[in-house]
Scaffold this motif. Structure first.
Motif, PDB file in Angstrom:
ATOM      1  N   PHE A 107       0.836  -1.197   0.000  1.00 31.43           N
ATOM      2  CA  PHE A 107       0.000   0.000   0.000  1.00 31.43           C
ATOM      3  C   PHE A 107       0.873   1.250   0.000  1.00 31.43           C
ATOM      4  N   ASP A 108       0.289   2.324  -0.494  1.00 31.29           N
ATOM      5  CA  ASP A 108       0.872   3.657  -0.428  1.00 31.29           C
ATOM      6  C   ASP A 108      -0.177   4.542   0.249  1.00 31.29           C
ATOM      7  N   LEU A 109       0.083   4.921   1.487  1.00 34.05           N
ATOM      8  CA  LEU A 109      -0.850   5.727   2.277  1.00 34.05           C
ATOM      9  C   LEU A 109      -0.302   7.140   2.404  1.00 34.05           C
ATOM     10  N   GLU A 110      -1.133   8.130   2.069  1.00 34.71           N
ATOM     11  CA  GLU A 110      -0.720   9.528   2.148  1.00 34.71           C
ATOM     12  C   GLU A 110      -1.805  10.318   2.855  1.00 34.71           C
ATOM     13  N   MET A 111      -1.392  11.159   3.823  1.00 37.17           N
ATOM     14  CA  MET A 111      -2.384  11.969   4.535  1.00 37.17           C
ATOM     15  C   MET A 111      -1.782  13.291   4.977  1.00 37.17           C
ATOM     16  N   ILE A 112      -2.655  14.268   5.107  1.00 39.92           N
ATOM     17  CA  ILE A 112      -2.297  15.569   5.689  1.00 39.92           C
ATOM     18  C   ILE A 112      -3.160  15.743   6.925  1.00 39.92           C
ATOM     19  N   VAL A 113      -2.525  15.858   8.093  1.00 39.85           N
ATOM     20  CA  VAL A 113      -3.263  15.965   9.346  1.00 39.85           C
ATOM     21  C   VAL A 113      -2.913  17.270  10.034  1.00 39.85           C
ATOM     22  N   GLU A 114      -3.844  17.763  10.838  1.00 36.69           N
ATOM     23  CA  GLU A 114      -3.542  18.910  11.690  1.00 36.69           C
ATOM     24  C   GLU A 114      -2.542  18.465  12.750  1.00 36.69           C
ATOM     25  N   THR A 115      -1.607  19.340  13.092  1.00 41.14           N
ATOM     26  CA  THR A 115      -0.504  18.941  13.956  1.00 41.14           C
ATOM     27  C   THR A 115      -0.942  18.590  15.373  1.00 41.14           C
ATOM     28  N   GLN A 116      -2.140  18.942  15.757  1.00 40.73           N
ATOM     29  CA  GLN A 116      -2.636  18.558  17.077  1.00 40.73           C
ATOM     30  C   GLN A 116      -3.349  17.205  17.062  1.00 40.73           C
ATOM     31  N   THR A 117      -3.241  16.502  15.938  1.00 40.98           N
ATOM     32  CA  THR A 117      -3.896  15.203  15.814  1.00 40.98           C
ATOM     33  C   THR A 117      -3.069  14.116  16.478  1.00 40.98           C
ATOM     34  N   LEU A 118      -3.686  13.376  17.375  1.00 42.36           N
ATOM     35  CA  LEU A 118      -3.072  12.183  17.954  1.00 42.36           C
ATOM     36  C   LEU A 118      -3.386  11.022  17.026  1.00 42.36           C
ATOM     37  N   LEU A 119      -2.357  10.330  16.568  1.00 38.68           N
ATOM     38  CA  LEU A 119      -2.541   9.347  15.513  1.00 38.68           C
ATOM     39  C   LEU A 119      -1.797   8.067  15.841  1.00 38.68           C
ATOM     40  N   ASN A 120      -2.474   6.946  15.627  1.00 37.18           N
ATOM     41  CA  ASN A 120      -1.847   5.635  15.798  1.00 37.18           C
ATOM     42  C   ASN A 120      -2.160   4.808  14.552  1.00 37.18           C
ATOM     43  N   ILE A 121      -1.115   4.470  13.809  1.00 40.80           N
ATOM     44  CA  ILE A 121      -1.275   3.706  12.569  1.00 40.80           C
ATOM     45  C   ILE A 121      -0.587   2.361  12.759  1.00 40.80           C
ATOM     46  N   LYS A 122      -1.297   1.296  12.476  1.00 46.16           N
ATOM     47  CA  LYS A 122      -0.721  -0.033  12.602  1.00 46.16           C
ATOM     48  C   LYS A 122      -0.742  -0.718  11.244  1.00 46.16           C
ATOM     49  N   ILE A 123       0.418  -1.232  10.841  1.00 43.47           N
ATOM     50  CA  ILE A 123       0.557  -1.956   9.592  1.00 43.47           C
ATOM     51  C   ILE A 123       1.242  -3.272   9.930  1.00 43.47           C
ATOM     52  N   GLY A 124       0.511  -4.357   9.877  1.00 40.40           N
ATOM     53  CA  GLY A 124       1.081  -5.619  10.312  1.00 40.40           C
ATOM     54  C   GLY A 124       1.522  -5.506  11.758  1.00 40.40           C
ATOM     55  N   ASP A 125       2.815  -5.762  12.003  1.00 38.33           N
ATOM     56  CA  ASP A 125       3.349  -5.671  13.356  1.00 38.33           C
ATOM     57  C   ASP A 125       3.949  -4.302  13.662  1.00 38.33           C
ATOM     58  N   PHE A 126       3.906  -3.384  12.702  1.00 37.53           N
ATOM     59  CA  PHE A 126       4.504  -2.071  12.910  1.00 37.53           C
ATOM     60  C   PHE A 126       3.477  -1.090  13.452  1.00 37.53           C
ATOM     61  N   GLU A 127       3.913  -0.263  14.404  1.00 34.18           N
ATOM     62  CA  GLU A 127       3.047   0.773  14.963  1.00 34.18           C
ATOM     63  C   GLU A 127       3.717   2.121  14.795  1.00 34.18           C
ATOM     64  N   ILE A 128       2.982   3.062  14.233  1.00 35.95           N
ATOM     65  CA  ILE A 128       3.469   4.418  14.008  1.00 35.95           C
ATOM     66  C   ILE A 128       2.613   5.357  14.834  1.00 35.95           C
ATOM     67  N   VAL A 129       3.256   6.172  15.665  1.00 38.94           N
ATOM     68  CA  VAL A 129       2.531   7.042  16.580  1.00 38.94           C
ATOM     69  C   VAL A 129       2.913   8.490  16.314  1.00 38.94           C
ATOM     70  N   CYS A 130       1.909   9.334  16.109  1.00 43.18           N
ATOM     71  CA  CYS A 130       2.083  10.782  16.012  1.00 43.18           C
ATOM     72  C   CYS A 130       1.546  11.380  17.295  1.00 43.18           C
TER      73      CYS A 130
END
Length: 354
Positions: free
Chosen positions: A251-274
């Motif tokens: 996959f190719d995931l692209e997003m623009i978020v407001e900087t005050q956004t709390l974000l948790n992205i999980k891809i398989g075993d990987f976790e990405i936290v903003c």
């Protein structure tokens, strides 16, 4: 060079003769091999080495053309623990003269040396001296002396273990693009292959509040791999759910978020936290600090069969992580958060192989 023997201009390769591995161990030197049949075969230059012993395990020659002086320039690692590199020049690719030594504390091997124009300043030229860990200087080069103006900066991942290593660019790419591909480390157990290269990226030199920085973006040719695209606008993560299961391998995931956004992205075993409270992005041990003054943040994630590459902040952040299993990621996107995404695009990719 005087090496041409027929109608084909010679193709010239530079390599290190790593003397400690020879049947009779000897010093490290730099050598040349060349082809006179368009690359069908190569032979070693009769008068090797072209660069004799300089220091310890001097290695990894990288050669570029400097048009202003009409000379070839070689960047070379001098093989010590201080992070010392050398620049040499030549008129014919065979006779080389040492012109400068450059020290990058913490630097080691696989140098890259190339010109690049700052974004929106096509008439201005800077030179980048890059080492394997991603540390780099920005400066001027007149054919005899590289003058450091900024750096060393840590490219892309600011803290933690980043698997992206020893990136090299193509010289003289069409439209003067600076396209880099790197070694993406990390052992794969029980698979048909081990380790890989990153997806190719276009390098840009962009101006930020704290100065010029190298930035990386997946090359736009990736669009040829798009199978299906989902697009969303003004998404409130508190009550947003991706339609269906975004399940697959690539996959190719692209997003623009407001900087005050709390974000948790999980891809398989990987976790990405903003995390806006800490002003950082995290992938495992990798940490990237977000500029608190931004009102929005761009994020891009490439999920491949056995790796994830993460880009953010106009390409100033680039983190590569390997999946440590032959079973691959079997990617399932899970996106949770609190805040607003101004734009989201999810693109399912096809393989370049099948």
């Amino acid at each position: 060079s005087g090496l041409q023997e027929n109608d084909h201009p010679p193709i010239v390769l530079f390599y290190t003769a790593a003397g400690i591995h020879a049947p009779e161990p000897c010093e490290f030197t730099q050598c040349l091999a060349y082809s006179v049949d368009g690359g069908a075969s190569f032979k070693k230059y009769n008068n090797n080495p072209i660069v004799g012993y300089l220091n310890k395990e001097a290695r990894d020659p990288m050669v570029v053309w400097h048009s202003q002086s009409g000379k070839w320039i070689m960047a070379l690692h001098l093989g010590d623990e201080k992070g010392t590199f050398a620049l040499l020049k030549s008129e014919n690719l065979i006779s080389w003269e040492l012109i400068q030594e450059i020290e990058i504390p913490g630097g080691r091997e696989c140098p890259g040396f190339f010109p690049i124009s700052p974004e929106n300043k096509e008439n201005e030229m800077k030179w980048i001296f890059l080492e394997a860990n991603g540390l780099y200087f920005i400066g001027e080069f007149d054919g005899d002396q590289f003058t450091v103006e900024e750096g060393p900066y840590s490219s892309f991942c600011q803290q933690g273990e980043d698997n992206i290593y020893a990136g090299q660019i193509w010289s003289d790419a069409p439209e003067d693009r600076k396209i880099l591909i790197a070694w993406q480390r990390g052992e794969i157990t029980g698979g048909e292959f081990n380790q890989s290269l990153t997806f190719p990226v276009d390098l840009k030199l962009r101006n930020f509040s704290n100065g010029l920085r190298l930035c990386a973006h997946p090359i736009p040719e990736i669009k040829d791999l798009y199978l299906k695209t989902w697009s969303f606008k003004n998404v409130d993560f508190d009550d947003f759910i991706f339609p269906g299961k975004l399940q697959g391998e690539m996959f190719d995931l692209e997003m623009i978020v407001e900087t005050q956004t709390l974000l948790n992205i999980k891809i398989g075993d990987f976790e990405i936290v903003c995390d806006p409270e800490r002003s950082d992005l995290r992938i495992g041990s990798c940490l990237f600090k977000i500029d608190r003054h931004l009102d929005q943040l761009d994020i891009r994630i490439l999920a491949d069969r056995t790796s994830v590459e993460f880009f953010a902040d106009r390409g100033r952040c680039w983190i590569g992580r390997r999946a440590l299993s032959s079973r691959g990621l079997k990617s399932i996107f899970s996106v949770r958060g609190s805040g607003i995404a101004r734009e989201i695009e999810v693109r399912k990719l096809k393989s370049i192989w099948m």
